[in-house]
Design a protein around this motif. Structure first.
Motif, mmCIF file in Angstrom:
data_model
loop_
_atom_site.group_PDB
_atom_site.id
_atom_site.type_symbol
_atom_site.label_atom_id
_atom_site.label_comp_id
_atom_site.label_asym_id
_atom_site.label_seq_id
_atom_site.Cartn_x
_atom_site.Cartn_y
_atom_site.Cartn_z
ATOM 1 N N ASN A 267 0.818 -1.221 0.000
ATOM 2 C CA ASN A 267 0.000 0.000 0.000
ATOM 3 C C ASN A 267 0.847 1.264 0.000
ATOM 4 O O ASN A 267 0.315 2.365 0.120
ATOM 5 N N GLY A 268 2.172 1.117 -0.078
ATOM 6 C CA GLY A 268 3.053 2.272 -0.103
ATOM 7 C C GLY A 268 3.461 2.790 1.266
ATOM 8 O O GLY A 268 4.124 3.815 1.381
ATOM 9 N N LYS A 269 3.078 2.067 2.313
ATOM 10 C CA LYS A 269 3.421 2.483 3.680
ATOM 11 C C LYS A 269 4.850 2.044 3.998
ATOM 12 O O LYS A 269 5.252 0.915 3.702
ATOM 13 N N ASP A 270 5.614 2.962 4.631
ATOM 14 C CA ASP A 270 6.988 2.644 5.014
ATOM 15 C C ASP A 270 7.030 1.498 6.026
ATOM 16 O O ASP A 270 6.212 1.444 6.953
ATOM 17 N N ILE A 271 7.985 0.609 5.836
ATOM 18 C CA ILE A 271 8.254 -0.477 6.781
ATOM 19 C C ILE A 271 9.609 -0.189 7.414
ATOM 20 O O ILE A 271 10.610 -0.088 6.699
ATOM 21 N N PRO A 272 9.656 -0.028 8.735
ATOM 22 C CA PRO A 272 10.938 0.287 9.365
ATOM 23 C C PRO A 272 11.862 -0.931 9.426
ATOM 24 O O PRO A 272 11.463 -1.989 9.913
ATOM 25 N N VAL A 273 13.061 -0.769 8.894
ATOM 26 C CA VAL A 273 14.076 -1.833 8.947
ATOM 27 C C VAL A 273 15.433 -1.182 9.204
ATOM 28 O O VAL A 273 15.617 0.013 8.973
ATOM 29 N N ILE A 274 16.366 -1.983 9.657
ATOM 30 C CA ILE A 274 17.742 -1.529 9.858
ATOM 31 C C ILE A 274 18.652 -2.442 9.041
ATOM 32 O O ILE A 274 18.645 -3.664 9.225
ATOM 33 N N PHE A 275 19.401 -1.835 8.137
ATOM 34 C CA PHE A 275 20.324 -2.606 7.312
ATOM 35 C C PHE A 275 21.645 -2.775 8.038
ATOM 36 O O PHE A 275 22.160 -1.829 8.643
ATOM 37 N N GLU A 276 22.186 -3.987 7.972
ATOM 38 C CA GLU A 276 23.465 -4.290 8.600
ATOM 39 C C GLU A 276 24.429 -4.838 7.543
ATOM 40 O O GLU A 276 24.044 -5.690 6.736
ATOM 41 N N LYS A 277 25.662 -4.344 7.592
ATOM 42 C CA LYS A 277 26.671 -4.811 6.646
ATOM 43 C C LYS A 277 27.114 -6.217 7.023
ATOM 44 O O LYS A 277 27.368 -6.508 8.193
ATOM 45 N N GLN A 278 27.225 -7.061 6.024
ATOM 46 C CA GLN A 278 27.656 -8.439 6.211
ATOM 47 C C GLN A 278 29.115 -8.602 5.782
ATOM 48 O O GLN A 278 29.632 -7.785 5.020
ATOM 49 N N PRO A 279 29.773 -9.656 6.247
ATOM 50 C CA PRO A 279 31.193 -9.878 5.890
ATOM 51 C C PRO A 279 31.446 -9.946 4.381
ATOM 52 O O PRO A 279 32.516 -9.567 3.919
ATOM 53 N N ASP A 280 30.435 -10.395 3.616
ATOM 54 C CA ASP A 280 30.623 -10.500 2.163
ATOM 55 C C ASP A 280 30.389 -9.173 1.442
ATOM 56 O O ASP A 280 30.464 -9.108 0.219
ATOM 57 N N GLY A 281 30.080 -8.096 2.194
ATOM 58 C CA GLY A 281 29.862 -6.783 1.591
ATOM 59 C C GLY A 281 28.403 -6.470 1.297
ATOM 60 O O GLY A 281 28.061 -5.339 0.961
#
Length: 181
Positions: free
Chosen positions: A32-46
């Motif tokens: 529906n176009g509503k923002d979903i809160p997430v947190i991106f984390e860097k992984q060892p593979d980049g």
């Protein structure tokens, strides 16, 4: 990439400057176009990963905006988009006890029939005493049992959490029902 469990994986080309990647402008939205809160984390593979919150269902769309990363020569990265169906909502069984002592367990359509176990389901009388019953699978996918003749009073049935899963592996919620017999 977005998988059914709500895992989001961002994979950048090999020539991207890893220090140029910023995730704060990446958008994750529901159907529906509503923002979903997430947190991106860097992984060892980049790569970068995130997980949508429990209870998210439907198509999830991810957009990595222009300029949120650069290649090693300083060229701004292009827009990146991805989407996929997500199901993180646990299924809920419905428990009914009628006055004739018939117990019916109705599972949602997205429950994996092979995941259903009935051996830990409890059936008790109003004093908390176990009532022995055997659940039988019906052609419609429900399970039924009958309390023994002579059972009177309130019958309480509890289907434990995790005794069934949906097709995407979400464990089922506890199911309770009771009724006068």
């Amino acid at each position: 990439k977005v998988d059914e469990d709500g895992n989001i994986t961002l994979t950048y080309p090999d020539d991207v400057d890893p220090d140029s990647i910023t995730t704060d402008k990446i958008t994750v939205k529901d159907e529906n176009g509503k923002d979903i809160p997430v947190i991106f984390e860097k992984q060892p593979d980049g790569s970068y990963t995130a997980q949508v919150p429990p209870g998210t269902d439907g198509t999830v769309k991810v957009e990595v905006p222009v300029g949120s990363y650069d290649d090693l020569t300083g060229n701004p990265g292009l827009i990146g988009k991805g989407e996929g169906p997500v199901d993180t909502t646990p299924p809920q069984v419905t428990v009914k006890v009628d006055e004739d002592g018939n117990i019916t367990l109705t599972y949602p359509d997205d429950v994996d029939p092979g995941s259903i176990t009935t051996d830990k389901i409890t059936v008790k009388d109003e004093n908390g005493k176990d009532i022995p019953v055997t659940f039988d699978k019906q052609p419609d996918g429900s399970y039924t049992a009958q309390v023994p003749p002579g059972t009177d009073g309130t019958v309480k049935v509890e289907v434990p959490a995790g005794s069934y899963d949906d097709l995407t592996g979400n464990p089922g919620l506890i199911g309770k029902g009771e009724g006068p017999v």
